[in-house]
Design a protein around this motif. Structure first.
Motif, mmCIF file in Angstrom:
data_model
loop_
_atom_site.group_PDB
_atom_site.id
_atom_site.type_symbol
_atom_site.label_atom_id
_atom_site.label_comp_id
_atom_site.label_asym_id
_atom_site.label_seq_id
_atom_site.Cartn_x
_atom_site.Cartn_y
_atom_site.Cartn_z
ATOM 1 N N PHE A 10 0.866 -1.181 0.000
ATOM 2 C CA PHE A 10 0.000 0.000 0.000
ATOM 3 C C PHE A 10 0.899 1.225 0.000
ATOM 4 O O PHE A 10 1.878 1.277 0.754
ATOM 5 N N ALA A 11 0.585 2.203 -0.839
ATOM 6 C CA ALA A 11 1.363 3.442 -0.882
ATOM 7 C C ALA A 11 0.426 4.637 -0.843
ATOM 8 O O ALA A 11 -0.505 4.731 -1.641
ATOM 9 N N ASP A 12 0.697 5.532 0.091
ATOM 10 C CA ASP A 12 -0.057 6.779 0.223
ATOM 11 C C ASP A 12 0.942 7.929 0.242
ATOM 12 O O ASP A 12 1.195 8.536 1.279
ATOM 13 N N PRO A 13 1.540 8.219 -0.934
ATOM 14 C CA PRO A 13 2.558 9.270 -0.982
ATOM 15 C C PRO A 13 1.937 10.660 -0.858
ATOM 16 O O PRO A 13 0.737 10.830 -1.088
ATOM 17 N N PRO A 14 2.766 11.635 -0.515
ATOM 18 C CA PRO A 14 2.262 13.011 -0.575
ATOM 19 C C PRO A 14 1.731 13.280 -1.983
ATOM 20 O O PRO A 14 2.359 12.887 -2.969
ATOM 21 N N TYR A 15 0.580 13.906 -2.083
ATOM 22 C CA TYR A 15 -0.041 14.104 -3.390
ATOM 23 C C TYR A 15 0.822 14.932 -4.342
ATOM 24 O O TYR A 15 0.719 14.793 -5.549
ATOM 25 N N ALA A 16 1.672 15.788 -3.816
ATOM 26 C CA ALA A 16 2.530 16.621 -4.664
ATOM 27 C C ALA A 16 3.882 15.962 -4.933
ATOM 28 O O ALA A 16 4.765 16.583 -5.526
ATOM 29 N N LEU A 17 4.044 14.725 -4.536
ATOM 30 C CA LEU A 17 5.319 14.026 -4.691
ATOM 31 C C LEU A 17 5.706 13.900 -6.155
ATOM 32 O O LEU A 17 4.914 13.434 -6.985
ATOM 33 N N GLU A 18 6.930 14.284 -6.455
ATOM 34 C CA GLU A 18 7.444 14.092 -7.804
ATOM 35 C C GLU A 18 7.737 12.599 -7.992
ATOM 36 O O GLU A 18 8.342 11.964 -7.143
ATOM 37 N N GLY A 19 7.243 12.030 -9.078
ATOM 38 C CA GLY A 19 7.489 10.621 -9.364
ATOM 39 C C GLY A 19 6.380 9.683 -8.928
ATOM 40 O O GLY A 19 6.508 8.469 -9.061
ATOM 41 N N ILE A 20 5.259 10.224 -8.459
ATOM 42 C CA ILE A 20 4.143 9.381 -8.009
ATOM 43 C C ILE A 20 3.675 8.450 -9.134
ATOM 44 O O ILE A 20 3.327 7.301 -8.894
ATOM 45 N N GLU A 21 3.732 8.940 -10.355
ATOM 46 C CA GLU A 21 3.255 8.144 -11.493
ATOM 47 C C GLU A 21 4.165 6.953 -11.791
ATOM 48 O O GLU A 21 3.769 6.017 -12.476
ATOM 49 N N LYS A 22 5.377 6.959 -11.255
ATOM 50 C CA LYS A 22 6.329 5.868 -11.489
ATOM 51 C C LYS A 22 6.183 4.727 -10.485
ATOM 52 O O LYS A 22 6.741 3.651 -10.690
ATOM 53 N N LEU A 23 5.455 4.962 -9.400
ATOM 54 C CA LEU A 23 5.381 3.955 -8.334
ATOM 55 C C LEU A 23 4.888 2.591 -8.811
ATOM 56 O O LEU A 23 5.496 1.574 -8.464
ATOM 57 N N PRO A 24 3.796 2.507 -9.593
ATOM 58 C CA PRO A 24 3.372 1.162 -10.025
ATOM 59 C C PRO A 24 4.459 0.421 -10.793
ATOM 60 O O PRO A 24 4.710 -0.765 -10.540
ATOM 61 N N ASP A 25 5.138 1.118 -11.701
ATOM 62 C CA ASP A 25 6.204 0.464 -12.464
ATOM 63 C C ASP A 25 7.322 -0.018 -11.548
ATOM 64 O O ASP A 25 7.826 -1.132 -11.707
ATOM 65 N N LEU A 26 7.698 0.807 -10.583
ATOM 66 C CA LEU A 26 8.775 0.425 -9.666
ATOM 67 C C LEU A 26 8.406 -0.796 -8.834
ATOM 68 O O LEU A 26 9.245 -1.678 -8.616
ATOM 69 N N ILE A 27 7.174 -0.857 -8.377
ATOM 70 C CA ILE A 27 6.725 -2.016 -7.585
ATOM 71 C C ILE A 27 6.864 -3.301 -8.391
ATOM 72 O O ILE A 27 7.376 -4.315 -7.905
ATOM 73 N N PHE A 28 6.418 -3.262 -9.650
ATOM 74 C CA PHE A 28 6.458 -4.472 -10.475
ATOM 75 C C PHE A 28 7.857 -4.758 -11.014
ATOM 76 O O PHE A 28 8.272 -5.920 -11.068
ATOM 77 N N GLU A 29 8.615 -3.733 -11.382
ATOM 78 C CA GLU A 29 9.977 -3.939 -11.886
ATOM 79 C C GLU A 29 10.880 -4.563 -10.827
ATOM 80 O O GLU A 29 11.755 -5.357 -11.151
ATOM 81 N N HIS A 30 10.681 -4.191 -9.582
ATOM 82 C CA HIS A 30 11.539 -4.688 -8.506
ATOM 83 C C HIS A 30 10.952 -5.911 -7.803
ATOM 84 O O HIS A 30 11.497 -6.359 -6.790
ATOM 85 N N GLY A 31 9.853 -6.439 -8.324
ATOM 86 C CA GLY A 31 9.315 -7.706 -7.841
ATOM 87 C C GLY A 31 8.892 -7.714 -6.387
ATOM 88 O O GLY A 31 9.179 -8.673 -5.670
ATOM 89 N N LEU A 32 8.200 -6.689 -5.944
ATOM 90 C CA LEU A 32 7.804 -6.614 -4.534
ATOM 91 C C LEU A 32 6.570 -7.425 -4.187
ATOM 92 O O LEU A 32 6.277 -7.597 -3.011
ATOM 93 N N LEU A 33 5.853 -7.915 -5.178
ATOM 94 C CA LEU A 33 4.611 -8.638 -4.889
ATOM 95 C C LEU A 33 4.756 -10.135 -5.090
ATOM 96 O O LEU A 33 5.406 -10.592 -6.038
ATOM 97 N N ASN A 34 4.112 -10.891 -4.208
ATOM 98 C CA ASN A 34 3.967 -12.328 -4.414
ATOM 99 C C ASN A 34 3.078 -12.570 -5.621
ATOM 100 O O ASN A 34 2.435 -11.654 -6.131
ATOM 101 N N GLU A 35 2.981 -13.810 -6.036
ATOM 102 C CA GLU A 35 2.232 -14.163 -7.253
ATOM 103 C C GLU A 35 0.798 -13.633 -7.257
ATOM 104 O O GLU A 35 0.306 -13.170 -8.272
ATOM 105 N N ASP A 36 0.117 -13.705 -6.122
ATOM 106 C CA ASP A 36 -1.258 -13.207 -6.026
ATOM 107 C C ASP A 36 -1.318 -11.822 -5.385
ATOM 108 O O ASP A 36 -2.358 -11.410 -4.880
#
Length: 181
Positions: A116-142
């Motif tokens: 779960f991510a609740d970044p500051p709304y004005a955070l630079e790079g917020i749009e990159k978070l989904p890609d970073l989560i999946f690129e770095h393999g932070l989630l289990n299969e489900d």
């Protein structure tokens, strides 16, 4: 802020007024967990709460029986508050890490059932978070990634987009490893 359900139901969190946070409202948190109740067995769940702030979401996961919860924030006052609440409530499965989330994502080696991510709304790079989560393999299969964000962002074209929910000014976009449900 109150804990909505679980073993700590009704407990209030009273963070200091000077914390630099925008906590997820009780109503939005309750709606989020109502959605997750349909998809997640909390008792066998590992969770990472990024930009944890007051730790209310992390504590809610612990209250609902999550096996292990890691709360991450860069702000020392936030992490110290979460640690003090965890000690006061005897939450041995709530771990607190003070670091920059983007640095953590680059070196993360562990997988979670929910991020779960609740970044500051004005955070630079917020749009990159989904890609970073999946690129770095932070989630289990489900695994599920939930991003709280302002309304001006849309992630519907993301390859792992699952669903979007809006609660006033609070927007949750859900991403999943497996999209067959």
């Amino acid at each position: 802020m109150r804990i909505i359900a679980g073993s700590l139901k009704g407990r209030r969190l009273n963070p200091p007024a000077n914390l630099p946070v925008r906590p997820t409202t009780d109503m939005a948190r309750e709606s989020l967990f109502n959605i997750l109740n349909n998809y997640v067995d909390f008792e066998d769940c590992t969770v990472m709460d990024l930009f944890s702030g007051t730790g209310a979401v992390a504590v809610e996961f612990v209250s609902r029986g999550a096996r292990e919860v890691t709360a991450v924030d860069i702000n020392n006052a936030c992490t110290e508050y979460i640690k003090s609440e965890a000690a006061k409530l005897n939450l041995k499965n709530l771990h607190v890490v003070r670091t920059d989330v983007f640095d953590l994502l680059k070196r993360a080696y562990k997988k979670f059932d929910i991020v779960f991510a609740d970044p500051p709304y004005a955070l630079e790079g917020i749009e990159k978070l989904p890609d970073l989560i999946f690129e770095h393999g932070l989630l289990n299969e489900d695994g599920i990634f939930i991003l709280e964000h302002p309304r001006e962002y849309s992630f519907e074209e993301h390859p792992h987009f699952w669903q979007h929910r809006n609660y006033g000014k609070v927007n949750f976009t859900f991403f999943a490893m497996k999209l067959d449900e």
